[in-house]
Motif scaffolding. Structure first.
Motif, PDB file in Angstrom:
ATOM      1  N   LEU A 270     -39.441 -26.708  96.437  1.00 39.11           N
ATOM      2  CA  LEU A 270     -38.874 -26.996  97.749  1.00 39.11           C
ATOM      3  C   LEU A 270     -39.856 -27.779  98.609  1.00 39.11           C
ATOM      4  O   LEU A 270     -40.986 -27.351  98.843  1.00 39.11           O
ATOM      5  N   HIS A 271     -39.396 -28.941  99.096  1.00 45.14           N
ATOM      6  CA  HIS A 271     -40.155 -29.752 100.048  1.00 45.14           C
ATOM      7  C   HIS A 271     -39.643 -29.451 101.458  1.00 45.14           C
ATOM      8  O   HIS A 271     -38.474 -29.116 101.652  1.00 45.14           O
ATOM      9  N   VAL A 272     -40.508 -29.631 102.431  1.00 47.40           N
ATOM     10  CA  VAL A 272     -40.093 -29.444 103.819  1.00 47.40           C
ATOM     11  C   VAL A 272     -38.884 -30.315 104.135  1.00 47.40           C
ATOM     12  O   VAL A 272     -37.935 -29.886 104.800  1.00 47.40           O
ATOM     13  N   GLY A 273     -38.873 -31.530 103.632  1.00 52.40           N
ATOM     14  CA  GLY A 273     -37.756 -32.429 103.904  1.00 52.40           C
ATOM     15  C   GLY A 273     -36.430 -31.943 103.360  1.00 52.40           C
ATOM     16  O   GLY A 273     -35.369 -32.306 103.879  1.00 52.40           O
ATOM     17  N   ASN A 274     -36.460 -31.100 102.308  1.00 51.71           N
ATOM     18  CA  ASN A 274     -35.208 -30.546 101.777  1.00 51.71           C
ATOM     19  C   ASN A 274     -34.482 -29.687 102.800  1.00 51.71           C
ATOM     20  O   ASN A 274     -33.253 -29.514 102.722  1.00 51.71           O
ATOM     21  N   THR A 275     -35.223 -29.117 103.747  1.00 50.90           N
ATOM     22  CA  THR A 275     -34.642 -28.079 104.584  1.00 50.90           C
ATOM     23  C   THR A 275     -33.583 -28.600 105.562  1.00 50.90           C
ATOM     24  O   THR A 275     -32.875 -27.795 106.170  1.00 50.90           O
ATOM     25  N   VAL A 276     -33.420 -29.926 105.696  1.00 53.06           N
ATOM     26  CA  VAL A 276     -32.340 -30.437 106.545  1.00 53.06           C
ATOM     27  C   VAL A 276     -30.980 -30.163 105.922  1.00 53.06           C
ATOM     28  O   VAL A 276     -29.953 -30.254 106.595  1.00 53.06           O
ATOM     29  N   ARG A 277     -30.985 -29.817 104.623  1.00 52.76           N
ATOM     30  CA  ARG A 277     -29.712 -29.534 103.979  1.00 52.76           C
ATOM     31  C   ARG A 277     -29.817 -28.405 102.947  1.00 52.76           C
ATOM     32  O   ARG A 277     -28.876 -28.154 102.201  1.00 52.76           O
TER      33      ARG A 277
END
Length: 584
Positions: free
Chosen positions: A359-366
């Motif tokens: 999991l990347h921080v950027g994944n957390t938008v979705r």
């Protein structure tokens, strides 16, 4: 600060006129009014005397209902046992009609029903019609320590056992917590005073990691309490002297020690229906015993939190069949992670998760979870969160299995194919959120070979649309290949696509689509509904099924967002499908 009668002077005039028309003696507390609070007192003739009512108006009047109390009579029903306010309207005043109702309306239309029910003279049918069908347990009225509760199982000790011991698991006290005690945890087991186990609650929540012991006492009737301020003392008096081990432990305790005692008693837990109910006391030693001086204690009330499987599913009984089902979910990205969390929320018994990505921080938008899990394998993150929040679901995560990847394992270990075949055989449904044509082709064929339902979901660029579909081998309909042919010839239309470019964020090995969870969750939530319906198919009173197998969603049109529009299809067998032509 303006008052409601200054904002709405006509409402005050109407209120006074309605009270005058009521015909009872009434008055406004002028001192309270001068301080910005409207308090009205009304004397209502009652049983040859006077029922003295006090009404306190909220500063949001006329949108919300006045609170009406009486100290002249203590009613058995429809009156708060501590605050003495009358339950003149059901469900915390949901039936209040701003601009129409008034204090006079409540007294004229609602008070007679309360008086009639409490008189004992009304016929049962009339009582049933007059009352809101909601229980009035003592536990719903008590003042509790904030942020504290004890989770209890469905089962309670036998009525013939009067008292015993508790084994509990508690959360650590949060940093910066004020001086009052902090009791937040779960009952692990209930025993008699000799230690014989009576009830075990085999649920583990990782954040509850501090073991402690306590006591419990059964009361023959609902406890009597008098005021908010004295309620904890009132409950403690029912315990004091009745549990010899507790008395001894308190007298030997050091300052600051806390003892937990559960009180178990019969009460009205639903409308006119009695059953066991719990309330807990946290008894803190304020000053230890010294010579002839007994210990000084401070009891506080802690809420019981029913967490048994039966209590947990009361709000959604149609999900009960999921308690015997297991799903294999392949692909834990924006769609798969949300499906997984929805199925865990729905109470599915088991989840088997496949994804080798982290999991990347950027994944957390979705993605279904947030920054707390950044850097974790996606399967590990989901398994951890489910263990903490949905402990009735058992999760297995295969975070290092990438379908189709080389090299093959050594000859003395199961092959990737064998592992996947076993997982499919052991599952009740295969859910494919991998967003890979090759993976879908493989999983659809393997699921069909073993007669397992296969469900897939995808989204488009910009998360402007998506597809949810299923194959149910037992229904003898079409297959995933029939669906692909439907897309090719246009009989199943392609979902909306924003046509955006892919991006490759830093640290990612592959480009990915642009889109946000506020859109893609629509697709994932529908897939979770379809999965639940498929798993409950044929089960009595289960989650209702759908009449279709494939649904195509459009979330954008002509560059504008739209309310999701779904086009549904029955997945029929096709003559041009080699696998299904014989059924077409």
């Amino acid at each position: 600060m303006s008052t409601w009668w200054e904002r709405y002077p006509d409402e005050l005039s109407k209120e006074k006129a309605a009270l005058e028309a009521l015909g009872y003696a009434w008055s406004i507390d002028q001192a309270a009014m001068d301080a910005g609070q409207m308090v009205v007192r009304v004397d209502v003739p009652h049983e040859g005397g006077v029922l003295a009512l006090t009404a306190v108006y909220p500063d949001t009047y006329p949108y919300f209902v006045p609170m009406v109390t009486t100290d002249s009579v203590q009613f058995q029903r429809h009156q708060h046992p501590l605050g003495r306010n009358l339950c003149l309207l059901a469900r915390e005043g949901e039936d209040w009609r701003p601009g129409h109702d008034s204090l006079a309306t409540l007294i004229r239309e609602q008070l007679p029903a309360i008086l009639g029910v409490n008189s004992g003279c009304m016929e049962p049918d009339a009582v049933a019609q007059a009352e809101d069908h909601a229980g009035e347990p003592l536990s719903s009225f008590l003042p509790y320590v904030p942020e504290c509760s004890v989770i209890v199982p469905d089962e309670t000790p036998p009525v013939e056992v009067p008292a015993g011991r508790l084994s509990l698991l508690l959360r650590p006290t949060p940093a910066g917590w004020p001086g009052q005690c902090f009791v937040n945890g779960i009952v692990e087991s209930i025993a008699d005073l000799q230690g014989k186990s009576l009830v075990r609650f085999n649920r583990r929540i990782p954040s509850f990691d501090r073991s402690t012991n306590g006591f419990w006492l059964r009361l023959n009737e609902r406890p009597a309490v008098t005021t908010f301020e004295s309620s904890a003392i009132d409950l403690y008096k029912l315990v004091d002297g009745r549990l010899a081990p507790l008395t001894k432990a308190i007298q030997n305790a050091k300052r600051g020690e806390v003892f937990i005692v559960g009180l178990l008693y019969p009460d009205e837990v639903s409308w006119r229906n009695n059953a066991d109910d719990w309330v807990f006391l946290a008894i803190q030693v304020v000053r230890e015993t010294k010579r002839s001086r007994p210990a000084e204690i401070l009891p506080q009330i802690v809420r019981a939190n029913w967490g048994g499987e039966k209590a947990w599913l009361r709000r959604a009984p149609f999900l009960a069949p999921l308690r015997t089902k297991t799903a294999l979910v392949v692909g834990l990205g924006s769609l798969g992670s949300t499906v997984v969390m929805q199925l865990a929320r729905a109470g599915i018994r088991g989840l088997c998760l496949l994804d080798d990505d982290n999991l990347h921080v950027g994944n957390t938008v979705r993605w279904a979870l947030g920054w707390q899990y950044a850097g974790f394998q996606k399967g590990t993150a989901l398994a951890s969160d489910i263990a903490a929040n949905y402990p009735y679901t058992i999760v297995q995560s295969f975070s290092h299995l990438r379908i189709g990847a080389l090299p093959n394992p050594p000859a003395d270990q199961p092959s990737q194919y064998e592992i996947l075949e076993r997982l499919i055989i052991e599952s009740d449904i295969v859910i494919d959120a991998a967003a890979s044509y090759r993976v879908s082709h493989f999983l659809a064929d393997l699921a069909r070979e073993h007669g397992k339902p296969y469900l897939w979901l995808t989204t488009t660029h910009g998360a402007a649309g998506g597809v949810v579909g299923r194959v149910q081998p037992s229904k003898n309909r079409g297959c995933w290949h029939c669906f692909q042919r439907g897309l090719a010839d246009g009989s199943i239309h392609l979902p909306a696509d924003a046509g955006t470019d892919e991006v490759q964020p830093g640290g990612c090995s592959q480009p990915t689509f642009i889109g946000a969870g506020i859109d893609s969750d629509v697709i994932a939530n529908q897939a979770a509904r379809l999965a639940a319906a498929t798993l409950c198919s044929g089960e009595d009173a289960g989650y209702p099924d759908f009449a279709w197998d494939v649904a195509v969603a459009d979330l954008q049109r002509d560059g504008l967002s739209i309310a999701p529009e779904w086009t549904t299809h029955v997945l029929a067998a096709r003559q041009d499908c080699p696998d299904c032509s014989g059924q077409a």
